[in-house]
Design a protein around this motif. Structure first.
Motif, PDB file in Angstrom:
ATOM      1  N   ALA A  37       0.768  -1.351   0.057  1.00 51.43           N
ATOM      2  CA  ALA A  37       0.152   0.130  -0.072  1.00 51.43           C
ATOM      3  C   ALA A  37       0.702   1.164   0.058  1.00 51.43           C
ATOM      4  N   ARG A  38       1.940   1.259   0.670  1.00 53.61           N
ATOM      5  CA  ARG A  38       2.982   2.309   0.925  1.00 53.61           C
ATOM      6  C   ARG A  38       3.561   2.591  -0.695  1.00 53.61           C
ATOM      7  N   ARG A  39       3.999   1.546  -1.204  1.00 54.28           N
ATOM      8  CA  ARG A  39       4.695   1.769  -2.535  1.00 54.28           C
ATOM      9  C   ARG A  39       3.495   2.424  -3.556  1.00 54.28           C
ATOM     10  N   LEU A  40       2.072   1.678  -3.659  1.00 52.58           N
ATOM     11  CA  LEU A  40       1.212   2.208  -4.438  1.00 52.58           C
ATOM     12  C   LEU A  40       0.928   3.916  -4.130  1.00 52.58           C
ATOM     13  N   ASN A  41       0.775   4.110  -2.885  1.00 59.70           N
ATOM     14  CA  ASN A  41       0.514   5.510  -2.499  1.00 59.70           C
ATOM     15  C   ASN A  41       1.665   6.558  -3.276  1.00 59.70           C
ATOM     16  N   GLU A  42       2.775   6.035  -3.008  1.00 61.58           N
ATOM     17  CA  GLU A  42       4.035   6.810  -3.369  1.00 61.58           C
ATOM     18  C   GLU A  42       4.106   6.805  -5.119  1.00 61.58           C
ATOM     19  N   SER A  43       3.445   5.839  -5.754  1.00 57.86           N
ATOM     20  CA  SER A  43       3.659   5.913  -7.225  1.00 57.86           C
ATOM     21  C   SER A  43       2.658   6.938  -7.946  1.00 57.86           C
ATOM     22  N   GLY A  44       1.423   7.543  -6.879  1.00 53.56           N
ATOM     23  CA  GLY A  44       0.884   8.340  -7.459  1.00 53.56           C
ATOM     24  C   GLY A  44      -0.574   7.680  -8.295  1.00 53.56           C
ATOM     25  N   TYR A  45      -0.590   6.387  -7.912  1.00 52.33           N
ATOM     26  CA  TYR A  45      -1.553   5.774  -8.605  1.00 52.33           C
ATOM     27  C   TYR A  45      -3.091   6.087  -8.093  1.00 52.33           C
ATOM     28  N   HIS A  46      -3.184   6.370  -6.681  1.00 50.38           N
ATOM     29  CA  HIS A  46      -4.272   6.960  -6.142  1.00 50.38           C
ATOM     30  C   HIS A  46      -4.795   8.184  -6.938  1.00 50.38           C
ATOM     31  N   LEU A  47      -4.257   9.187  -6.978  1.00 44.14           N
ATOM     32  CA  LEU A  47      -4.389  10.534  -7.519  1.00 44.14           C
ATOM     33  C   LEU A  47      -4.782  10.442  -8.911  1.00 44.14           C
ATOM     34  N   SER A  48      -4.054   9.533  -9.506  1.00 41.53           N
ATOM     35  CA  SER A  48      -4.396   9.371 -10.985  1.00 41.53           C
ATOM     36  C   SER A  48      -5.701   8.768 -11.261  1.00 41.53           C
ATOM     37  N   ARG A  49      -6.015   7.611 -10.154  1.00 38.03           N
ATOM     38  CA  ARG A  49      -7.431   7.123 -10.297  1.00 38.03           C
ATOM     39  C   ARG A  49      -8.298   8.076 -10.044  1.00 38.03           C
ATOM     40  N   VAL A  50      -8.293   8.968  -8.915  1.00 34.47           N
ATOM     41  CA  VAL A  50      -9.404  10.057  -8.620  1.00 34.47           C
ATOM     42  C   VAL A  50      -9.367  10.850  -9.927  1.00 34.47           C
ATOM     43  N   ARG A  51      -8.522  11.257 -10.413  1.00 40.83           N
ATOM     44  CA  ARG A  51      -8.509  12.360 -11.508  1.00 40.83           C
ATOM     45  C   ARG A  51      -9.157  11.541 -12.823  1.00 40.83           C
TER      46      ARG A  51
END
Length: 96
Positions: A37-51
């Motif tokens: 989860a930490r690595r996924l958060n740092e990748s910017g995945y969640h921000l890109s998914r919301v966008r």
């Protein structure tokens, strides 16, 4: 004119966790999932998914692929018995 309010909390707050790794027990599946989860958060995945949801513009295929790779690595590591002490090492995880 509509105004949007930024809601803080959840992901915005860092939570300090006690690993317990030095307490005589090895890492467990939850430790591996937290690292994933930490690595996924740092990748910017969640921000890109919301966008993607907000604008309709698809997220980068490379981020989707990275998410799949991180999930696969976490699943594989969590099935090992015992889980390696250095499971946080970059050698076990895909490059982001």
């Amino acid at each position: 004119m509509r105004m949007f309010k930024v809601i803080e909390g959840g992901r915005a707050q860092a939570v300090e966790l006690d690993d317990g790794l030095g307490a005589g027990r090895g890492p467990n599946r939850d430790d591996v999932r937290r690292e994933a989860a930490r690595r996924l958060n740092e990748s910017g995945y969640h921000l890109s998914r919301v966008r993607e949801f907000a604008t309709g513009v698809p997220m980068l295929a490379s981020l989707k692929y990275l998410s799949l790779q991180i999930d696969f690595a976490a699943e594989t590591l969590s099935r090992l018995d015992p889980i390696p002490e250095d499971f946080r090492s970059d050698g076990y995880w895909p490059a982001g």
